[in-house]
Scaffold this active site. Structure first.
Site, PDB file in Angstrom:
ATOM      1  N   SER A 236      44.039  41.819  35.494  1.00  0.00           N
ATOM      2  CA  SER A 236      44.330  42.973  36.381  1.00  0.00           C
ATOM      3  C   SER A 236      43.362  43.630  37.216  1.00  0.00           C
ATOM      4  O   SER A 236      43.460  44.397  38.058  1.00  0.00           O
ATOM      5  CB  SER A 236      45.179  43.959  35.660  1.00  0.00           C
ATOM      6  OG  SER A 236      44.352  44.569  34.582  1.00  0.00           O
TER       7      SER A 236
ATOM      8  N   SER B  65      41.960  40.297  31.336  1.00  0.00           N
ATOM      9  CA  SER B  65      41.884  41.142  32.514  1.00  0.00           C
ATOM     10  C   SER B  65      40.512  41.269  33.149  1.00  0.00           C
ATOM     11  O   SER B  65      40.090  41.937  34.269  1.00  0.00           O
ATOM     12  CB  SER B  65      42.617  42.291  32.706  1.00  0.00           C
ATOM     13  OG  SER B  65      44.174  42.045  32.471  1.00  0.00           O
TER      14      SER B  65
ATOM     15  N   LYS C 245      37.333  51.033  36.900  1.00  0.00           N
ATOM     16  CA  LYS C 245      38.816  50.481  37.320  1.00  0.00           C
ATOM     17  C   LYS C 245      39.763  51.811  37.021  1.00  0.00           C
ATOM     18  O   LYS C 245      39.574  52.609  36.021  1.00  0.00           O
ATOM     19  CB  LYS C 245      39.068  49.236  36.055  1.00  0.00           C
ATOM     20  CG  LYS C 245      40.484  49.066  36.112  1.00  0.00           C
ATOM     21  CD  LYS C 245      40.503  47.890  35.236  1.00  0.00           C
ATOM     22  CE  LYS C 245      42.071  47.066  35.427  1.00  0.00           C
ATOM     23  NZ  LYS C 245      42.370  46.046  34.014  1.00  0.00           N
TER      24      LYS C 245
END
Length: 518
Positions: free
Chosen positions: A168, A192, A93
């Site tokens: 997210s 997330s 990420k």
């Protein structure tokens, strides 16, 4: 024997299967890594591509893969010492800093920024020699539930490219679901990792707070953020969790615990006598009927396998969403103060007027931050302001304590807790962009775990139809007491086995991307 010319077959192995075939010499890491790079090239770019990656690092990944292959070919002690996952590719990420690759946090504020150091989890991945395929897309500074707030475009759900992949960390979840990576790292501040896992049919774990180092994760809300694994199976998530967990002196919140055998726990798959608590407040109104139907089927399967199903009452959960959306913006407004055009990130010079630091900061933050980030900074700054601190931030922290006490009481009667991960399946892109409150409600089931610092996992629970009739993945969430992460892997592994018995796992049923209509 896998035909290495058949990339479609190769990339559809689980990470554990890939690792076994690499160790047996049936495939090479270069072949495996190249297959994933080819997949990324085929489905990630273009107008209707998934856009799961912000940056792809093919040369670095192939160099690591070649190094692993050379060590294995040479044999000897160095080959014996290789980590079990060595040579299995991974995505990271883009909130987690890496050397040699940009780290943007999905924001124009950090466009092109190159970190001078690796996050601790990235150091561990590099030491274990997992080829890093690239950095995945996210809502800007991890603020969002749909990956529509990235400065680098929306990410699409591989189950239906007109649907959100969650947020997210939608980039990591979409990449794993679409076979663009077998493993990925995400961060979970209010769900997330777990919520994207639910809506993409993948497995996502939020470890116990402090059990995985946060050093090198760009902070949004420091008391809530946690790095964790994204995978297609419970075992794969557990194996990655084992690799990244452990004490880190660079992180002042890091726990000194030994790392348990999460992989072994995931393979236990027994729920005989396990007390599973159904959280009364995390079902009912606001949850789609299909989601609740799959949830009930999961409960029935667990009960038939010998689990004891009990209902638990966590009355303070009613206030968890409100408390979270005061604590998180407050911490975010403090953490993001450093991005001002002076100390970090891009710099915007005002076109007119005197050139002062205040005006440079204002112009930089106005241009560098997106609307959702600005919204949360303003909310957090207001909650922390003189005259309002006790009424808002202080009250939210009191609710946090009540939530922790509710969990303590619940775990006196249950070994693990269970709920739907998300109240709804993946909704259409753009549907909730203009309604922040509706967007925030997607986190209602995942937020309590972050407020309490306990571990949680989301595993696929089947498909459910929404109001339009579209069949999309549903996630089932397990929660356990702090430091008892092995329990969620045992329960999740058992449910995974029960639901997959005699049928294809959900991740193997994903439609061919090429056949989806725009």
């Amino acid at each position: 024997m896998i035909d290495v010319a058949d990339n479609a077959e190769l990339i559809r192995l689980t990470a554990a299967e890939m690792a076994a075939k690499l160790r047996a010499g049936e495939i090479t890491s270069v072949e495996l890594t190249q297959a994933h790079l080819d997949r990324i090239e085929a489905v990630d770019g273009g107008e209707k591509g998934l856009n799961a990656y912000i940056h792809v690092s093919g040369e670095e990944a192939l160099a690591t893969a070649a190094e692993v292959d050379a060590i294995r070919s040479a044999g000897g002690a160095e080959a014996e010492a290789l980590h079990p996952l060595a040579g299995v590719p991974i995505a990271v990420k883009d909130l987690i800093v890496t050397t040699g690759q940009p780290t943007t946090a999905g924001s124009k504020m950090l466009e092109g920024w190159m970190s001078p150091y690796d996050a601790t989890v990235v150091e561990k991945i590099r030491t274990a020699k997992l080829p890093i395929l690239g950095k995945t897309n996210l809502d800007e500074f991890a603020m969002g539930s749909s990956t529509e707030h990235s400065a680098y475009g929306v990410t699409r759900n591989p189950w239906n490219i007109e649907r959100i992949p969650g947020g997210s960390g939608g980039g990591s979840a979409a990449a794993v679901a679409a076979f663009e990576a077998p493993l990925a790292l995400g961060t979970d501040t209010g769900g997330s990792i777990r919520q994207p896992g639910a809506v993409t049919g993948t497995v996502g774990t939020k470890p116990t707070y402090g059990s995985v180092s946060r050093y090198g994760a760009i902070a949004m809300a420091s008391s809530l953020d946690q790095i964790g694994p994204v995978a297609r199976t419970t075992e794969d998530a557990a194996l990655l969790h084992e690799l990244i967990a452990g004490h880190d002196p660079k992180d002042s919140t890091s726990l000194p615990d030994e790392v348990p055998a999460f992989g072994e726990a995931s393979r236990n798959q027994s729920v005989e006598g396990l007390r599973i608590g159904v959280i009364r407040q995390l079902q009912g109104e606001g949850y789609q009927s299909g989601v609740l139907a799959r949830f009930q089927e999961s409960l029935d399967a667990l009960k038939a396998a010998g689990a004891e199903i009990v209902e638990v009452d966590c009355t303070s959960f009613e206030y968890a969403l409100g408390a979270y959306y005061l604590i998180m913006p407050s911490e975010a407004s403090s953490n993001l103060a450093r991005f001002d055009g002076v100390r970090y990130g891009t710099r915007v010079t005002p076109e007119e007027g005197p050139l002062t630091i205040e005006r440079v900061m204002g112009a930089t933050r106005a241009a560098g931050f997106g609307e959702e980030v600005k919204r949360r900074i303003i909310l957090g700054t207001y909650a922390l302001s003189a005259g309002y601190y006790d009424a808002y931030y202080g009250s939210a922290q009191k609710v946090r304590t009540l939530i922790q006490r509710d969990f303590d009481a619940a775990f006196e009667t249950a070994d693990v807790l269970i709920s739907p991960t998300s109240p709804v399946v993946a909704f259409p892109l753009g549907e909730k962009l203009d309604d922040p409150l509706a967007m925030y409600l997607n986190d209602v089931a995942t937020i309590p775990a972050n407020l309490a610092g306990i571990p949680g996992i989301s595993v696929p629970g089947g498909l459910a139809a929404d109001e339009s009739g579209a069949e999309l993945p549903v996630g089932i969430q397990f929660l356990a007491p702090a430091r008892e992460d092995a329990r969620v892997y045992q329960a999740a592994g058992a449910l995974e086995k029960l639901l997959n018995d005699g049928s294809q796992p959900l991740w193997a049923q994903i439609p061919e991307l090429e056949s989806q209509e725009a």
